[in-house]
Motif scaffolding. Sequence first.
Motif, mmCIF file in Angstrom:
data_model
loop_
_atom_site.group_PDB
_atom_site.id
_atom_site.type_symbol
_atom_site.label_atom_id
_atom_site.label_comp_id
_atom_site.label_asym_id
_atom_site.label_seq_id
_atom_site.Cartn_x
_atom_site.Cartn_y
_atom_site.Cartn_z
ATOM 1 N N TYR A 48 0.837 -1.199 0.000
ATOM 2 C CA TYR A 48 0.000 0.000 0.000
ATOM 3 C C TYR A 48 0.879 1.261 0.000
ATOM 4 O O TYR A 48 0.663 2.185 -0.787
ATOM 5 C CB TYR A 48 -0.931 -0.025 1.206
ATOM 6 N N ALA A 49 1.886 1.273 0.856
ATOM 7 C CA ALA A 49 2.793 2.424 0.926
ATOM 8 C C ALA A 49 3.536 2.616 -0.398
ATOM 9 O O ALA A 49 3.734 3.745 -0.846
ATOM 10 C CB ALA A 49 3.785 2.246 2.072
ATOM 11 N N ALA A 50 3.933 1.517 -1.037
ATOM 12 C CA ALA A 50 4.629 1.613 -2.322
ATOM 13 C C ALA A 50 3.712 2.213 -3.385
ATOM 14 O O ALA A 50 4.143 3.062 -4.174
ATOM 15 C CB ALA A 50 5.117 0.231 -2.757
ATOM 16 N N PHE A 51 2.460 1.798 -3.400
ATOM 17 C CA PHE A 51 1.506 2.366 -4.355
ATOM 18 C C PHE A 51 1.321 3.859 -4.110
ATOM 19 O O PHE A 51 1.319 4.660 -5.055
ATOM 20 C CB PHE A 51 0.150 1.666 -4.259
ATOM 21 N N LYS A 52 1.155 4.229 -2.860
ATOM 22 C CA LYS A 52 0.941 5.639 -2.525
ATOM 23 C C LYS A 52 2.169 6.480 -2.891
ATOM 24 O O LYS A 52 2.037 7.580 -3.423
ATOM 25 C CB LYS A 52 0.611 5.804 -1.041
ATOM 26 N N GLU A 53 3.352 5.955 -2.611
ATOM 27 C CA GLU A 53 4.582 6.668 -2.949
ATOM 28 C C GLU A 53 4.691 6.860 -4.463
ATOM 29 O O GLU A 53 5.045 7.936 -4.955
ATOM 30 C CB GLU A 53 5.791 5.897 -2.417
ATOM 31 N N TYR A 54 4.387 5.803 -5.210
ATOM 32 C CA TYR A 54 4.440 5.889 -6.661
ATOM 33 C C TYR A 54 3.450 6.942 -7.174
ATOM 34 O O TYR A 54 3.762 7.724 -8.068
ATOM 35 C CB TYR A 54 4.135 4.530 -7.290
ATOM 36 N N LEU A 73 6.134 -2.796 -9.983
ATOM 37 C CA LEU A 73 6.323 -2.287 -8.624
ATOM 38 C C LEU A 73 7.739 -2.574 -8.135
ATOM 39 O O LEU A 73 8.384 -1.718 -7.540
ATOM 40 C CB LEU A 73 5.289 -2.945 -7.708
ATOM 41 N N ARG A 74 8.239 -3.763 -8.413
ATOM 42 C CA ARG A 74 9.612 -4.118 -8.020
ATOM 43 C C ARG A 74 10.632 -3.391 -8.887
ATOM 44 O O ARG A 74 11.660 -2.946 -8.403
ATOM 45 C CB ARG A 74 9.828 -5.620 -8.136
#
Length: 151
Positions: A48-54, A73-74
């Motif tokens: 979730y944090a990775a999506f939000k950061e992106y 994502l990776r």
Amino acid sequence: MFRSMTVIDVLAGLAIVAVLILIAIPEVRDVGTREETNALLDEARALYAAFKEYRVDHQAYYATLSPDTLQPLRGHGAYAGAVTSRLLGRRLDGFDSPDDRGPDQEFWLEMTLERDPSVRVLVADSDDAPLGGGLWLDGVYRLRNGVLAPR
């Protein structure tokens, strides 16, 4: 003094031990499932944090996501975890980035815990997630036997 044990005494003792073991086995299994569920939820929060950061960096979410490798994502370095190792079939159940609010302005992904398939996790910033029932959900949610509970 001491009396010798009879066969009935031994059998009664074995029956008591057997009952205690039968009570303990489900408890030990539940502890393992809780630990796996908590680990999956931790991984889901990282996703979730990775999506939000992106989204902050690119003003949009990913349009596509491989359900077994989590590319791109990776590839963008946004997520380095091992969520798929805990999932049924080692892959996400589903992912989408619906366009009803504009191109790639929402996303959802669903996954099922391998150890206990009655535990499902939804990571979303969307109102279109199949497990969300049309509600706008923003965060990580656990479903146990189909009942949605934020986590």
